[in-house]
Design an enzyme around this catalytic site. Structure first.
Site, PDB file in Angstrom:
ATOM      1  N   ARG A 138       7.125   0.287   1.718  1.00 48.25           N
ATOM      2  CA  ARG A 138       6.984  -0.782   2.699  1.00 48.25           C
ATOM      3  C   ARG A 138       5.816  -1.697   2.359  1.00 48.25           C
ATOM      4  O   ARG A 138       4.874  -1.279   1.685  1.00 48.25           O
ATOM      5  CB  ARG A 138       6.848  -0.238   4.119  1.00 48.25           C
ATOM      6  CG  ARG A 138       5.776   0.819   4.315  1.00 48.25           C
ATOM      7  CD  ARG A 138       6.128   1.666   5.518  1.00 48.25           C
ATOM      8  NE  ARG A 138       5.121   2.643   5.870  1.00 48.25           N
ATOM      9  CZ  ARG A 138       5.042   3.846   5.330  1.00 48.25           C
ATOM     10  NH1 ARG A 138       5.876   4.206   4.361  1.00 48.25           N
ATOM     11  NH2 ARG A 138       4.114   4.697   5.722  1.00 48.25           N
ATOM     12  N   ARG A 194      -8.380  -8.635  10.963  1.00 52.17           N
ATOM     13  CA  ARG A 194      -8.349  -9.706   9.949  1.00 52.17           C
ATOM     14  C   ARG A 194      -9.222 -10.884  10.372  1.00 52.17           C
ATOM     15  O   ARG A 194      -8.881 -12.040  10.126  1.00 52.17           O
ATOM     16  CB  ARG A 194      -6.904 -10.145   9.690  1.00 52.17           C
ATOM     17  CG  ARG A 194      -6.065  -8.994   9.190  1.00 52.17           C
ATOM     18  CD  ARG A 194      -4.723  -9.361   8.602  1.00 52.17           C
ATOM     19  NE  ARG A 194      -4.048  -8.117   8.307  1.00 52.17           N
ATOM     20  CZ  ARG A 194      -3.115  -7.563   9.091  1.00 52.17           C
ATOM     21  NH1 ARG A 194      -2.713  -8.195  10.178  1.00 52.17           N
ATOM     22  NH2 ARG A 194      -2.583  -6.415   8.778  1.00 52.17           N
ATOM     23  N   CYS A 228      -8.648 -12.053  19.415  1.00 53.11           N
ATOM     24  CA  CYS A 228      -9.353 -10.858  19.863  1.00 53.11           C
ATOM     25  C   CYS A 228     -10.619 -10.700  19.029  1.00 53.11           C
ATOM     26  O   CYS A 228     -10.583 -10.817  17.800  1.00 53.11           O
ATOM     27  CB  CYS A 228      -8.480  -9.622  19.704  1.00 53.11           C
ATOM     28  SG  CYS A 228      -6.839  -9.767  20.434  1.00 53.11           S
ATOM     29  N   ASP A 242     -11.053  -0.512  14.261  1.00 53.34           N
ATOM     30  CA  ASP A 242     -11.409  -0.643  12.849  1.00 53.34           C
ATOM     31  C   ASP A 242     -12.847  -1.129  12.702  1.00 53.34           C
ATOM     32  O   ASP A 242     -13.312  -1.978  13.475  1.00 53.34           O
ATOM     33  CB  ASP A 242     -10.471  -1.630  12.158  1.00 53.34           C
ATOM     34  CG  ASP A 242      -9.059  -1.102  12.022  1.00 53.34           C
ATOM     35  OD1 ASP A 242      -8.893   0.129  11.952  1.00 53.34           O
ATOM     36  OD2 ASP A 242      -8.116  -1.919  11.990  1.00 53.34           O
ATOM     37  N   CYS A 270      -3.184 -17.418  15.444  1.00 52.50           N
ATOM     38  CA  CYS A 270      -2.869 -16.592  16.610  1.00 52.50           C
ATOM     39  C   CYS A 270      -2.917 -17.480  17.849  1.00 52.50           C
ATOM     40  O   CYS A 270      -3.559 -18.530  17.843  1.00 52.50           O
ATOM     41  CB  CYS A 270      -3.873 -15.455  16.778  1.00 52.50           C
ATOM     42  SG  CYS A 270      -3.792 -14.179  15.508  1.00 52.50           S
ATOM     43  N   ASP A 329      -7.047   4.092  10.905  1.00 47.07           N
ATOM     44  CA  ASP A 329      -6.622   3.419   9.676  1.00 47.07           C
ATOM     45  C   ASP A 329      -7.793   3.574   8.711  1.00 47.07           C
ATOM     46  O   ASP A 329      -8.844   2.940   8.870  1.00 47.07           O
ATOM     47  CB  ASP A 329      -6.314   1.943   9.943  1.00 47.07           C
ATOM     48  CG  ASP A 329      -5.182   1.430   9.077  1.00 47.07           C
ATOM     49  OD1 ASP A 329      -4.948   2.025   8.007  1.00 47.07           O
ATOM     50  OD2 ASP A 329      -4.530   0.445   9.458  1.00 47.07           O
ATOM     51  N   ARG A 387       0.826  -1.210   0.000  1.00 49.03           N
ATOM     52  CA  ARG A 387       0.000   0.000   0.000  1.00 49.03           C
ATOM     53  C   ARG A 387       0.859   1.258   0.000  1.00 49.03           C
ATOM     54  O   ARG A 387       0.619   2.192  -0.761  1.00 49.03           O
ATOM     55  CB  ARG A 387      -0.922  -0.001   1.228  1.00 49.03           C
ATOM     56  CG  ARG A 387      -1.675   1.296   1.450  1.00 49.03           C
ATOM     57  CD  ARG A 387      -2.711   1.130   2.549  1.00 49.03           C
ATOM     58  NE  ARG A 387      -3.714   0.154   2.158  1.00 49.03           N
ATOM     59  CZ  ARG A 387      -4.455  -0.536   3.015  1.00 49.03           C
ATOM     60  NH1 ARG A 387      -4.279  -0.383   4.316  1.00 49.03           N
ATOM     61  NH2 ARG A 387      -5.353  -1.381   2.582  1.00 49.03           N
ATOM     62  N   TYR A 388       1.832   1.305   0.881  1.00 48.53           N
ATOM     63  CA  TYR A 388       2.703   2.479   0.973  1.00 48.53           C
ATOM     64  C   TYR A 388       3.877   2.320   0.009  1.00 48.53           C
ATOM     65  O   TYR A 388       4.275   1.202  -0.317  1.00 48.53           O
ATOM     66  CB  TYR A 388       3.209   2.632   2.401  1.00 48.53           C
ATOM     67  CG  TYR A 388       2.136   2.877   3.430  1.00 48.53           C
ATOM     68  CD1 TYR A 388       1.588   4.154   3.599  1.00 48.53           C
ATOM     69  CD2 TYR A 388       1.660   1.852   4.239  1.00 48.53           C
ATOM     70  CE1 TYR A 388       0.606   4.383   4.553  1.00 48.53           C
ATOM     71  CE2 TYR A 388       0.673   2.075   5.188  1.00 48.53           C
ATOM     72  CZ  TYR A 388       0.152   3.343   5.342  1.00 48.53           C
ATOM     73  OH  TYR A 388      -0.820   3.566   6.283  1.00 48.53           O
ATOM     74  N   CYS A 428     -10.642  -8.193  15.914  1.00 50.34           N
ATOM     75  CA  CYS A 428      -9.499  -8.347  15.015  1.00 50.34           C
ATOM     76  C   CYS A 428      -9.771  -7.787  13.619  1.00 50.34           C
ATOM     77  O   CYS A 428     -10.791  -8.111  12.997  1.00 50.34           O
ATOM     78  CB  CYS A 428      -9.128  -9.823  14.914  1.00 50.34           C
ATOM     79  SG  CYS A 428      -7.763 -10.155  13.771  1.00 50.34           S
ATOM     80  N   LYS A 442      -2.945   5.036   7.574  1.00 52.67           N
ATOM     81  CA  LYS A 442      -3.078   5.590   8.924  1.00 52.67           C
ATOM     82  C   LYS A 442      -3.095   7.119   8.867  1.00 52.67           C
ATOM     83  O   LYS A 442      -2.186   7.736   8.316  1.00 52.67           O
ATOM     84  CB  LYS A 442      -1.938   5.091   9.808  1.00 52.67           C
ATOM     85  CG  LYS A 442      -1.943   3.582   9.995  1.00 52.67           C
ATOM     86  CD  LYS A 442      -0.745   3.127  10.818  1.00 52.67           C
ATOM     87  CE  LYS A 442      -0.721   1.616  10.916  1.00 52.67           C
ATOM     88  NZ  LYS A 442      -0.471   0.962   9.608  1.00 52.67           N
TER      89      LYS A 442
END
Length: 432
Positions: A165, A183, A178, A344, A174, A381, A161-162, A181, A388
């Site tokens: 990076r 994702r 959570c 999010d 995981c 985000d 995206r950037y 999450c 961000k």
């Protein structure tokens, strides 16, 4: 039923239980042979609270079992029956867990469960990991992939995206899941649209090698620290062998929810591959136990810069007092508070989300009232792949001639002489 044969399955290809024999290349073993006369076992600290929990709910587990991260992964609490054995579930929790299918399963390490309120459904850490009915409601603005990661995926598992990076999704596993999450669409399930494999790694590495503008790689998932030491050694070595990759970052919650994973062997692997930065997911001051203190110390002593990432969660950490206690505790453990995320808008997360005004209120309650090191960046985000976007309280009041009018943390006004340059555009007088 055996834990690993439970109905909810996870990607088996890269996690803690993967056989090295299936790995299609030679690996250097990172485990050093103990010196003669040296102790072979380094005892991990165990707080009285977690030890009492172990004796009550896992009486067959020895202290050695408890402090073995692989045992913790195998013994995760994943079903209604296992939850009811430990927690006094509310009717809403029981129904929400029973109806769950697909990604983002229930998964709680015994260690992390020991920190939760056993009889209080509103206890902060419990709320972040045991589903409730609101998880099945879609509110306005929510989406399964709100950040548009799939749109920016260049090859499977690599989000570019950037400009300089990339986000490298290494695994779908995981140690704990959570409920908020980002994702949730992909983690904790085998098969389906999102696959994580060695072949995927190689495609991602080839893409990075072919794009010299990429200087920064963030490893995420899932959680990269659920991958075996040998595979992490290989992946980090491959990345650092790419000339234009200047440094690698890892995003992880493992040091907080599975601190015994931070073994001496793992630390030796990580230390080999500097520069390596680590962003640790932290939620609440209750997490800062002796076990977590030891895990953070091992990483910091290895020279790995540590930052924290915290999601702002309604009724869990959305007060100045709670956030200040968390950030002070992190700093004392050599972790720099880095990001405070607005939650999010994933599907079914509205009950976790605060108004943006609450996040600004918290930042204003920290700025000037404690050290600047304890003040993270508050960011949204942006949905749709905008990246961000930092948010700050408004400390700029306006301009009076050649002076700026500024407001400080005590709401006092101050002038700062800042003459307007002759060739600067007249913003106030500019035509529409």
């Amino acid at each position: 039923m055996d834990q690993e044969s439970a109905p909810i399955t996870e990607p088996p290809d890269l996690g803690y239980h993967t056989s090295v024999a299936k790995f299609p290349f030679n690996l250097r073993q990172s485990k050093a042979k103990p010196r003669r006369g040296a102790a072979k076992v380094v005892r991990f600290p165990s707080s009285p609270e977690t030890d009492a929990f172990r004796r009550r709910f896992f009486p067959d587990a020895t202290l050695a079992n408890w402090n073995d991260w692989r045992w913790q992964m195998r013994a995760r609490i994943r079903s209604v029956a296992e939850l009811e054995r430990i927690f006094d579930l509310s009717a809403e929790e029981r129904e929400a867990v029973s109806r769950h299918v697909g990604g983002l399963p229930v998964g709680i390490t015994p260690y992390y469960a020991s920190l939760m309120g056993l009889s209080d459904p509103m206890e902060p850490l419990r709320r972040t990991h045991i589903p409730v009915g609101q998880e099945y409601l879609r509110s306005p603005g929510e989406a399964d992939d709100p950040l548009g990661e799939d749109h920016d995926t260049s090859v499977p598992g690599l989000v570019h995206r950037y400009p300089d990076r990339v986000l490298f999704l290494t695994t779908g596993t995981c140690s704990t899941y959570c409920r908020y999450c980002t994702r949730s669409r992909m983690v904790g399930q085998s098969g389906g649209e999102y696959q994580f494999s060695i072949r995927q790694w190689e495609q991602a590495l080839s893409y990075i090698e072919a794009h010299p503008e990429i200087r920064d790689v963030l490893l995420s998932g899932g959680d990269p620290l659920t991958i075996s030491d040998e595979k992490l050694d290989y992946l980090l070595g491959r990345l650092h062998a790419i000339p234009h990759v200047e440094f690698v970052r890892t995003g992880t919650k493992v040091p907080t929810v599975l601190p015994m994973r931070i073994t001496r062997d793992l630390v030796r692997v990580l230390k080999k591959h500097q520069p390596l930065w680590m962003s640790i997911h932290a939620t609440h001051p209750k997490e800062l136990t002796p076990e977590v203190t030891e895990a953070y110390a091992r990483l910091a002593d290895a020279g790995i810069p540590l930052g924290s990432q915290t999601v702002l969660l309604k009724g869990i950490n959305d007060s100045v007092e709670t956030m200040k206690a968390l950030n002070h505790g992190l700093l004392k453990r050599r972790v720099r508070p880095y990001y405070l995320y607005q939650c999010d808008p994933i599907t079914g997360s509205a009950h976790f989300r605060t108004p943006v005004a609450k996040g600004l209120e918290i930042i204003e309650g920290l700025r000037g009232h404690t050290t600047g090191y304890a003040v993270p960046q508050y960011v949204i985000d942006a949905p749709g792949g905008g990246g961000k976007i930092p948010l700050l309280p408004d400390y700029f009041v306006g301009r009076d001639g050649d002076d700026l009018i500024l407001r400080n943390y005590e709401d006092n006004l101050y002038r700062y002489h800042d003459p307007v340059e002759d060739d600067a555009p007249d913003v106030e007088g500019a035509p529409c």
